[in-house]
Design a protein around this motif. Structure first.
Motif, mmCIF file in Angstrom:
data_model
loop_
_atom_site.group_PDB
_atom_site.id
_atom_site.type_symbol
_atom_site.label_atom_id
_atom_site.label_comp_id
_atom_site.label_asym_id
_atom_site.label_seq_id
_atom_site.Cartn_x
_atom_site.Cartn_y
_atom_site.Cartn_z
ATOM 1 N N GLU A 1 0.824 -1.209 0.000
ATOM 2 C CA GLU A 1 0.000 0.000 0.000
ATOM 3 C C GLU A 1 0.858 1.258 0.000
ATOM 4 N N GLN A 2 2.000 1.199 0.665
ATOM 5 C CA GLN A 2 2.907 2.347 0.665
ATOM 6 C C GLN A 2 3.501 2.576 -0.715
ATOM 7 N N GLU A 3 3.911 1.497 -1.387
ATOM 8 C CA GLU A 3 4.507 1.635 -2.721
ATOM 9 C C GLU A 3 3.479 2.040 -3.768
ATOM 10 N N PHE A 4 2.252 1.506 -3.641
ATOM 11 C CA PHE A 4 1.210 1.846 -4.607
ATOM 12 C C PHE A 4 0.559 3.193 -4.270
ATOM 13 N N GLY A 5 0.772 3.658 -3.038
ATOM 14 C CA GLY A 5 0.223 4.949 -2.647
ATOM 15 C C GLY A 5 -1.280 4.964 -2.491
ATOM 16 N N ARG A 6 -1.848 3.794 -2.208
ATOM 17 C CA ARG A 6 -3.303 3.677 -2.059
ATOM 18 C C ARG A 6 -3.630 2.347 -1.398
ATOM 19 N N PRO A 7 -4.865 2.216 -0.869
ATOM 20 C CA PRO A 7 -5.280 0.914 -0.330
ATOM 21 C C PRO A 7 -5.390 -0.107 -1.460
ATOM 22 N N LEU A 8 -5.082 -1.343 -1.168
ATOM 23 C CA LEU A 8 -5.191 -2.397 -2.178
ATOM 24 C C LEU A 8 -6.651 -2.763 -2.399
ATOM 25 N N SER A 9 -6.966 -3.136 -3.631
ATOM 26 C CA SER A 9 -8.322 -3.574 -3.955
ATOM 27 C C SER A 9 -8.542 -4.986 -3.423
ATOM 28 N N PRO A 10 -9.793 -5.421 -3.303
ATOM 29 C CA PRO A 10 -10.068 -6.795 -2.849
ATOM 30 C C PRO A 10 -9.365 -7.845 -3.716
ATOM 31 N N LEU A 11 -9.324 -7.598 -5.039
ATOM 32 C CA LEU A 11 -8.675 -8.546 -5.947
ATOM 33 C C LEU A 11 -7.169 -8.586 -5.693
ATOM 34 N N GLU A 12 -6.570 -7.425 -5.430
ATOM 35 C CA GLU A 12 -5.134 -7.374 -5.151
ATOM 36 C C GLU A 12 -4.808 -8.058 -3.826
ATOM 37 N N CYS A 13 -5.689 -7.854 -2.841
ATOM 38 C CA CYS A 13 -5.495 -8.527 -1.554
ATOM 39 C C CYS A 13 -5.581 -10.039 -1.720
#
Length: 235
Positions: A135-147
């Motif tokens: 989440e820090q590298e992407f700069g956003r919360p992860l989506s359910p699919l990414e999780c």
């Protein structure tokens, strides 16, 4: 008895080896100090060849009466810390003997339980750190699919969290910050037996071409340093 004979007698008396794990964990088994010393006395008798010391014999080595030793022995048997078995002498005579096998079994179970508990805590911490890193590298919360993809990498593909973090780092260096690219990196690493951070770093450096120096643009702007990367998706 002179000093020399006293020393010889002392040496012949022998010693017993107390496992450090028992010494540091007996209280976790619910064993009191008095019960612990009694267990050591039984252990000492067993080592000397007396397989069934009487309460009176144990009492002679402790600040307890024979009756108190008998009560404690019964308690230890009930709590499955010591047991009484039947044995046969070479002449076929039946006799009873103490065994500390239940104590060693309980100690082993305790240590295994603690090891599994510590492992679960460490795994949970690593997984939490893993999601935080992404989440820090992407700069956003992860989506359910990414999780779900992250969980699949760890649970189904059996990638260690540190290896997944290394793949994330590789994607950042390569300027290809997306899950498809990271998945490809993990696939390549697993195929080539990459299991440690050092191996992953070495593998990436071996296949990522080095580009040094600066490039001039058409407008003669200040030189910019290029960031080399290895395109895993083209493999």
């Amino acid at each position: 008895m002179d000093e020399k004979n006293l020393l010889i007698a002392w040496m012949e008396e022998g010693t017993i080896s107390i496992p450090q794990l028992l010494l540091s964990n007996y209280h976790k088994l619910g064993v009191s100090e008095t019960e612990f010393v009694l267990l050591l006395q039984v252990y000492s008798f067993l080592e000397k060849g007396n397989q069934f010391p009487t309460p009176e014999e144990l009492s002679e080595r402790m600040n307890l009466t024979g009756t108190e030793c008998a009560i404690l022995l019964r308690k230890l048997v009930q709590h499955q810390l010591i047991s009484i078995e039947e044995g046969h002498s070479s002449s076929g005579i039946l006799f009873e003997k103490y065994t500390l096998a239940p104590l060693w079994n309980k100690l082993t179970e305790l240590l295994l339980s603690e090891w599994k508990s510590n492992n679960r805590e460490e795994t949970l911490k690593n997984e939490t750190d893993l999601y935080t890193c992404f989440e820090q590298e992407f700069g956003r919360p992860l989506s359910p699919l990414e999780c779900e993809t992250l969980a699949m990498w760890h649970d189904q593909d059996d990638h260690d969290p540190v290896i997944i973090k290394s793949a994330l780092r590789e994607a950042v260096i390569s300027g290809k910050l997306n899950f498809r690219y990271i998945d490809r990196i993990l696939f390549e690493w697993k195929k080539n037996g990459i299991k440690t951070v050092e191996q992953a770093k070495s593998y990436g450096e071996r296949f990522r071409p080095y580009q040094k120096g600066y490039q001039k643009n058409a407008t003669n702007e200040p030189k910019k340093k290029t960031v080399p990367f290895y395109n895993w998706l083209e493999q």
